[in-house]
Write a protein that holds these residues in place. Structure first.
Motif, PDB file in Angstrom:
ATOM      1  N   ARG A 115       0.849  -1.185   0.000  1.00  0.00           N
ATOM      2  CA  ARG A 115       0.000   0.000   0.000  1.00  0.00           C
ATOM      3  C   ARG A 115       0.889   1.241   0.000  1.00  0.00           C
ATOM      4  N   ARG A 116       0.499   2.200  -0.811  1.00  0.00           N
ATOM      5  CA  ARG A 116       1.254   3.453  -0.878  1.00  0.00           C
ATOM      6  C   ARG A 116       0.719   4.405   0.197  1.00  0.00           C
ATOM      7  N   ILE A 117       1.625   4.861   1.047  1.00  0.00           N
ATOM      8  CA  ILE A 117       1.210   5.779   2.113  1.00  0.00           C
ATOM      9  C   ILE A 117       1.903   7.113   1.892  1.00  0.00           C
ATOM     10  N   SER A 118       1.111   8.153   1.823  1.00  0.00           N
ATOM     11  CA  SER A 118       1.698   9.482   1.649  1.00  0.00           C
ATOM     12  C   SER A 118       2.194   9.988   3.007  1.00  0.00           C
ATOM     13  N   VAL A 119       3.480  10.279   3.106  1.00  0.00           N
ATOM     14  CA  VAL A 119       4.026  10.751   4.384  1.00  0.00           C
ATOM     15  C   VAL A 119       4.308  12.253   4.377  1.00  0.00           C
ATOM     16  N   LEU A 120       4.432  12.795   3.181  1.00  0.00           N
ATOM     17  CA  LEU A 120       4.686  14.244   3.114  1.00  0.00           C
ATOM     18  C   LEU A 120       4.131  14.825   1.824  1.00  0.00           C
ATOM     19  N   LYS A 130       7.802  15.655   9.738  1.00  0.00           N
ATOM     20  CA  LYS A 130       8.945  16.558   9.994  1.00  0.00           C
ATOM     21  C   LYS A 130      10.272  15.894   9.626  1.00  0.00           C
ATOM     22  N   SER A 131      10.465  14.690  10.148  1.00  0.00           N
ATOM     23  CA  SER A 131      11.742  14.017   9.890  1.00  0.00           C
ATOM     24  C   SER A 131      11.894  13.659   8.419  1.00  0.00           C
ATOM     25  N   THR A 132      10.787  13.325   7.785  1.00  0.00           N
ATOM     26  CA  THR A 132      10.843  13.021   6.344  1.00  0.00           C
ATOM     27  C   THR A 132      11.294  14.259   5.577  1.00  0.00           C
ATOM     28  N   LEU A 133      10.765  15.422   5.969  1.00  0.00           N
ATOM     29  CA  LEU A 133      11.158  16.672   5.313  1.00  0.00           C
ATOM     30  C   LEU A 133      12.663  16.905   5.492  1.00  0.00           C
ATOM     31  N   VAL A 134      13.148  16.732   6.720  1.00  0.00           N
ATOM     32  CA  VAL A 134      14.581  16.941   6.989  1.00  0.00           C
ATOM     33  C   VAL A 134      15.417  15.925   6.213  1.00  0.00           C
ATOM     34  N   ARG A 135      14.970  14.700   6.165  1.00  0.00           N
ATOM     35  CA  ARG A 135      15.749  13.674   5.450  1.00  0.00           C
ATOM     36  C   ARG A 135      15.743  13.922   3.943  1.00  0.00           C
ATOM     37  N   LEU A 136      14.655  14.474   3.426  1.00  0.00           N
ATOM     38  CA  LEU A 136      14.634  14.836   1.998  1.00  0.00           C
ATOM     39  C   LEU A 136      15.653  15.946   1.730  1.00  0.00           C
ATOM     40  N   LEU A 172      16.750  10.942   1.154  1.00  0.00           N
ATOM     41  CA  LEU A 172      15.563  10.369   0.522  1.00  0.00           C
ATOM     42  C   LEU A 172      15.420  10.974  -0.863  1.00  0.00           C
ATOM     43  N   LEU A 173      14.784  10.224  -1.758  1.00  0.00           N
ATOM     44  CA  LEU A 173      14.471  10.780  -3.075  1.00  0.00           C
ATOM     45  C   LEU A 173      12.990  11.132  -3.111  1.00  0.00           C
ATOM     46  N   GLU A 174      12.696  12.200  -3.809  1.00  0.00           N
ATOM     47  CA  GLU A 174      11.323  12.702  -3.856  1.00  0.00           C
ATOM     48  C   GLU A 174      10.447  11.834  -4.761  1.00  0.00           C
ATOM     49  N   ASP A 175       9.139  11.877  -4.529  1.00  0.00           N
ATOM     50  CA  ASP A 175       8.205  11.239  -5.456  1.00  0.00           C
ATOM     51  C   ASP A 175       7.603  12.260  -6.407  1.00  0.00           C
ATOM     52  N   ALA A 176       7.597  13.506  -5.995  1.00  0.00           N
ATOM     53  CA  ALA A 176       7.134  14.591  -6.881  1.00  0.00           C
ATOM     54  C   ALA A 176       7.645  15.908  -6.321  1.00  0.00           C
TER      55      ALA A 176
END
Lengths: 277, 275
Positions: free
Chosen positions: B37-42, B65-71, B76-80
């Motif tokens: 399942r695809r879960i949108s985290v940010l 928050k942490s996803t934003l910092v890791r991006l 992390l690589l973006e999805d869009a």
């Protein structure tokens, strides 16, 4: 031109950082290193004693030569284990310590990261393997009067290029499979050595395994090391085994880097580049 | 901070903001039985941070928050969407971005058996810093963050969390980052250590002119340190404005009231599972 020199200096500095870090770690875990050495020694002795055991069963063998033959196999296994071990555990260890994110977000090129780890593995492996050789040779009163140790060192260094390349390929496994990746790396090491004649001549293997032996750098490394240490062959005489190792190394290192790069992209895409995996 | 050796990439195009995030989105795939399942985290989220500005992003656990910092940290690589740091594309020019940033996260991540000096020394090498420079600079920075030098050669595992976090700050500052990403840097610290870390963040801004993105769920800390405060909720950036404006917008007397008014939230299990 100046920019290139600065960039190169920065890259080499990054590589030295990896070597520096691993040196600190070895120093801080020195008692564990000694314990690990004892384990490797016990393992090597248990293999090398096979030659003496065979003699006792009535088999006619040159015990000194058989002991040396098995010892070289055990040493290469141990050496490869150290180089592969450092590369395969690189990601796992950082994940466990929690430093993985800091290392992977640093402006350190992945090639320098991996080459630094491989280079340290080679230096560390050479010291440990030499120590192991001296202790076991002393233990068995091995007589190797004609051994060409310089040629053996050249062979091991040339073989190390391809060992690092293959190690890079296996080091990606913990990145994409945090739970079981390390174990898969050790499986790869075992498979590489089993087809390469680690304790026997490759000619005893089935045809399909002999075909695999031809593309394994360990095959050439084991044969050349035995020739240099047991028969005293020099570098010139070993060229037939050295050039295939160079060819495999030239292919394996860039291939290993590319595989790791793809694995890293996968890990970044799927959020696996973090401490908890 | 006037470091003797600023190896950070030259910050190009001074007219551009320090951080430009445009419609940035990140999804993760989670296995559920045989299906994924695809879960949108940010996101998608968009915002920008001016040079020298301190922006705080507030959010509960699992808000993204942490996803934003890791991006933004190139982990992390973006999805869009996309993100630029000092004009450099985070996902296409990661090496350039990496030279401009550093990060302090909730866990002071170190090799626990190595000393503070050893951990800082090898890490500095990754940023191109020479031994002769770090030999001088590491003790100087450790002193500035209030770390007792007598403890600098002992294993990190023998240090308190507060002390470890000071070493983490020193590690980040050693590389003179133009953008400092702080991901809950004071979480779990005792009140005294917390104040010391906050004081140091202020000092870094004052002396070094660094741009700071502070992700936290400590509302007082956000209000105290940041010029603008954003509220991230279920991966969506609900607002980003000065704290006083947020209070006015949500008719609240405190930032805490504004936060709860904006999110209307109690933490759900789904949110906890997102990160």
């Amino acid at each position: 031109m100046r920019g290139t020199a600065t960039a190169l200096r920065s890259e080499l500095m990054g590589l030295s950082g990896i070597v520096e870090r691993n040196t600190y770690i070895i120093r801080r875990y020195i008692w564990w290193e000694l314990a690990w050495f004892v384990w490797t020694l016990a393992n090597t002795l248990s293999i090398v004693f096979i030659a003496k055991g065979f003699q006792q069963t009535g088999a006619r063998i040159d015990v000194n030569k058989a002991t040396s033959w098995l010892l070289i196999g055990a040493l290469v296994w141990s050496y490869l284990g150290m180089v592969f071990g450092l590369l395969v555990e690189m990601v796992q260890w950082e994940r466990w310590e929690g430093t993985i994110e800091h290392t992977f977000m640093a402006p350190l090129s992945r090639s320098m990261h991996l080459l630094g780890t491989g280079l340290f593995g080679v230096l560390y492996g050479l010291v440990r393997t030499a120590a192991l050789f001296v202790v076991v040779a002393f233990f068995f009163h091995l007589s190797l009067p004609g051994a060409d140790y310089l040629a053996a060192l050249v062979v091991l260094l040339v073989a190390s290029i391809s060992f690092i390349g293959i190690g890079m390929m296996t080091s990606v496994l913990p990145l994409i499979s945090p739970e079981k990746g390390v174990q898969l790396g050790y499986i790869a090491q075992g498979l590489l050595l089993v087809v390469s004649g680690v304790y026997y001549n490759v000619s005893v293997l089935p045809g399909w395994m002999q075909a695999l032996a031809r593309i394994s750098p360990a095959t050439y490394a084991l044969r050349a090391l035995r020739s240099s240490i047991i028969d005293g062959a020099g570098v010139h005489a070993l060229w037939g085994d050295i050039w295939p190792m160079l060819v495999i190394g030239v292919i394996a290192v860039p291939l290993g880097l590319e595989i790791f790069r793809r694995g890293e992209r996968y890990a970044k895409r799927h959020g696996k580049l973090k401490r908890s995996g | 901070m006037s470091s003797a050796f600023a190896f950070s990439q030259p910050v190009s195009d001074r007219a551009r903001p320090a951080v430009e995030v445009s419609c940035l989105r990140k999804d993760f795939r989670r296995r559920e039985g045989l299906r994924r399942r695809r879960i949108s985290v940010l996101g998608p989220v968009s915002f920008s941070i001016e040079r020298g500005e301190c922006v705080a992003i507030l959010g509960q656990n699992g808000s993204g928050k942490s996803t934003l910092v890791r991006l933004l940290s190139t982990l992390l690589l973006e999805d869009a969407g996309g993100a630029r740091i000092f004009g450099h594309d985070v996902f296409r020019e990661p090496r350039r971005v990496q030279r401009l940033i550093n990060r302090v996260s909730v866990e002071a991540s170190f090799f626990k058996r190595l000393s503070a000096i050893e951990n800082l020394s090898y890490a500095a090498r990754f940023y191109g810093l020479r031994r002769r420079d770090t030999n001088v600079e590491i003790p100087r920075i450790l002193e500035r963050v209030g770390f007792p030098l007598a403890r600098a050669t002992g294993p990190m595992e023998e240090l308190s969390r507060g002390m470890q976090q000071k070493v983490a700050l020193a590690r980040a500052l050693l590389t003179s980052p133009a953008l400092l990403l702080l991901d809950e840097p004071t979480t779990g610290l005792d009140p005294r250590s917390k104040l010391e870390v906050q004081d140091f963040i202020r000092e870094v801004r004052r002396v070094h002119d660094a741009t700071i993105l502070l992700c936290t769920h400590d509302l007082a800390e956000a209000e105290e340190l940041a010029e603008r405060v954003g509220i991230l909720h279920r991966g969506e950036l609900l607002c980003l404005a000065p704290a006083d404006e947020l209070k006015r917008r949500y008719g609240a007397e405190t930032l805490e009231e504004a936060f709860f008014s904006a999110t209307g939230a109690v933490l759900t299990e789904e949110e906890e599972a997102r990160e």
